[in-house]
Design a protein around this motif. Sequence first.
Motif, PDB file in Angstrom:
ATOM      1  N   UNK A  40       0.668  -1.342  -0.083  1.00  0.00           N
ATOM      2  CA  UNK A  40      -0.166   0.188  -0.022  1.00  0.00           C
ATOM      3  C   UNK A  40       0.909   1.302   0.124  1.00  0.00           C
ATOM      4  N   UNK A  41       0.565   2.091  -0.681  1.00  0.00           N
ATOM      5  CA  UNK A  41       1.134   3.597  -0.878  1.00  0.00           C
ATOM      6  C   UNK A  41       2.465   3.450  -1.556  1.00  0.00           C
ATOM      7  N   UNK A  42       2.730   2.150  -1.933  1.00  0.00           N
ATOM      8  CA  UNK A  42       4.238   1.796  -2.723  1.00  0.00           C
ATOM      9  C   UNK A  42       4.923   2.134  -1.534  1.00  0.00           C
ATOM     10  N   UNK A  43       4.805   1.887  -0.206  1.00  0.00           N
ATOM     11  CA  UNK A  43       5.754   2.186   0.865  1.00  0.00           C
ATOM     12  C   UNK A  43       6.086   0.718   1.650  1.00  0.00           C
ATOM     13  N   UNK A  44       7.537   0.488   1.703  1.00  0.00           N
ATOM     14  CA  UNK A  44       7.957  -0.706   2.365  1.00  0.00           C
ATOM     15  C   UNK A  44       8.935  -0.279   3.168  1.00  0.00           C
ATOM     16  N   UNK A  45       9.500  -1.305   3.896  1.00  0.00           N
ATOM     17  CA  UNK A  45      10.828  -1.227   4.601  1.00  0.00           C
ATOM     18  C   UNK A  45      11.705  -2.398   4.691  1.00  0.00           C
ATOM     19  N   UNK A  46      12.979  -2.228   5.063  1.00  0.00           N
ATOM     20  CA  UNK A  46      13.879  -3.536   4.842  1.00  0.00           C
ATOM     21  C   UNK A  46      13.508  -4.797   5.203  1.00  0.00           C
ATOM     22  N   UNK A  47      12.281  -4.854   6.076  1.00  0.00           N
ATOM     23  CA  UNK A  47      11.614  -6.081   6.569  1.00  0.00           C
ATOM     24  C   UNK A  47      10.747  -6.599   5.558  1.00  0.00           C
ATOM     25  N   UNK A  48      10.307  -5.830   4.816  1.00  0.00           N
ATOM     26  CA  UNK A  48       8.959  -6.219   3.896  1.00  0.00           C
ATOM     27  C   UNK A  48       9.318  -7.499   3.139  1.00  0.00           C
ATOM     28  N   UNK A  49      10.508  -7.489   2.437  1.00  0.00           N
ATOM     29  CA  UNK A  49      11.088  -8.684   1.696  1.00  0.00           C
ATOM     30  C   UNK A  49      11.011  -9.917   2.385  1.00  0.00           C
ATOM     31  N   UNK A  50      11.482  -9.827   3.616  1.00  0.00           N
ATOM     32  CA  UNK A  50      11.679 -10.844   4.542  1.00  0.00           C
ATOM     33  C   UNK A  50      10.394 -11.435   5.023  1.00  0.00           C
ATOM     34  N   UNK A  51       9.300 -10.620   5.239  1.00  0.00           N
ATOM     35  CA  UNK A  51       7.963 -10.764   5.543  1.00  0.00           C
ATOM     36  C   UNK A  51       7.215 -11.710   4.195  1.00  0.00           C
ATOM     37  N   UNK A  52       7.695 -11.121   3.241  1.00  0.00           N
ATOM     38  CA  UNK A  52       6.953 -11.772   1.900  1.00  0.00           C
ATOM     39  C   UNK A  52       7.501 -12.980   1.475  1.00  0.00           C
ATOM     40  N   UNK A  53       8.688 -13.067   1.748  1.00  0.00           N
ATOM     41  CA  UNK A  53       9.278 -14.338   1.542  1.00  0.00           C
ATOM     42  C   UNK A  53       8.757 -15.658   2.050  1.00  0.00           C
TER      43      UNK A  53
END
Length: 145
Positions: free
Chosen positions: A120-133
């Motif tokens: 959402x809002x095209x906003x993410x942080x460094x942990x977003x990729x770890x969560x998504x994986x």
Amino acid sequence: MNIPKFFLESRGLLNLLKRFFTLFQRFGFTSRKMEKNLTNYVEIGIRNGCLPTFPITATTLMRHPKMIQNLQKMGADFAIHGFVHTDYSELTKEEQIDHLKKAIRIFEECRIPFQGFRSPYLRWNGETQMAIHQFPFLWTSHQVV
């Protein structure tokens, strides 16, 4: 949070009324206008040999499952856009995982297949990729192209 009070205090009465009028023109009071617009969008894609992917929140899917299912039957694809439309850059990894679990459960309950995630809002942080994986996403999209 009292949303009307927040908007009234932060933006003033005139801006609140302008925003309400703009939203009413764009969407109407029911979902019919948006459903018609999305159906037209999918039909244009069909005529031109391409189909859209709509990132939607799980709460949107919960409010309009029949509309989303009808668009999916027409060929539209849906990506998870979070459980609610919130700023993922402000969430911890654990909070993001919780949001994604809830969203995936709702998509599965509504029988809407998904392959991608768009924050959402095209906003993410460094942990977003770890969560998504930790989930079965084939693609992600967090940046404006």
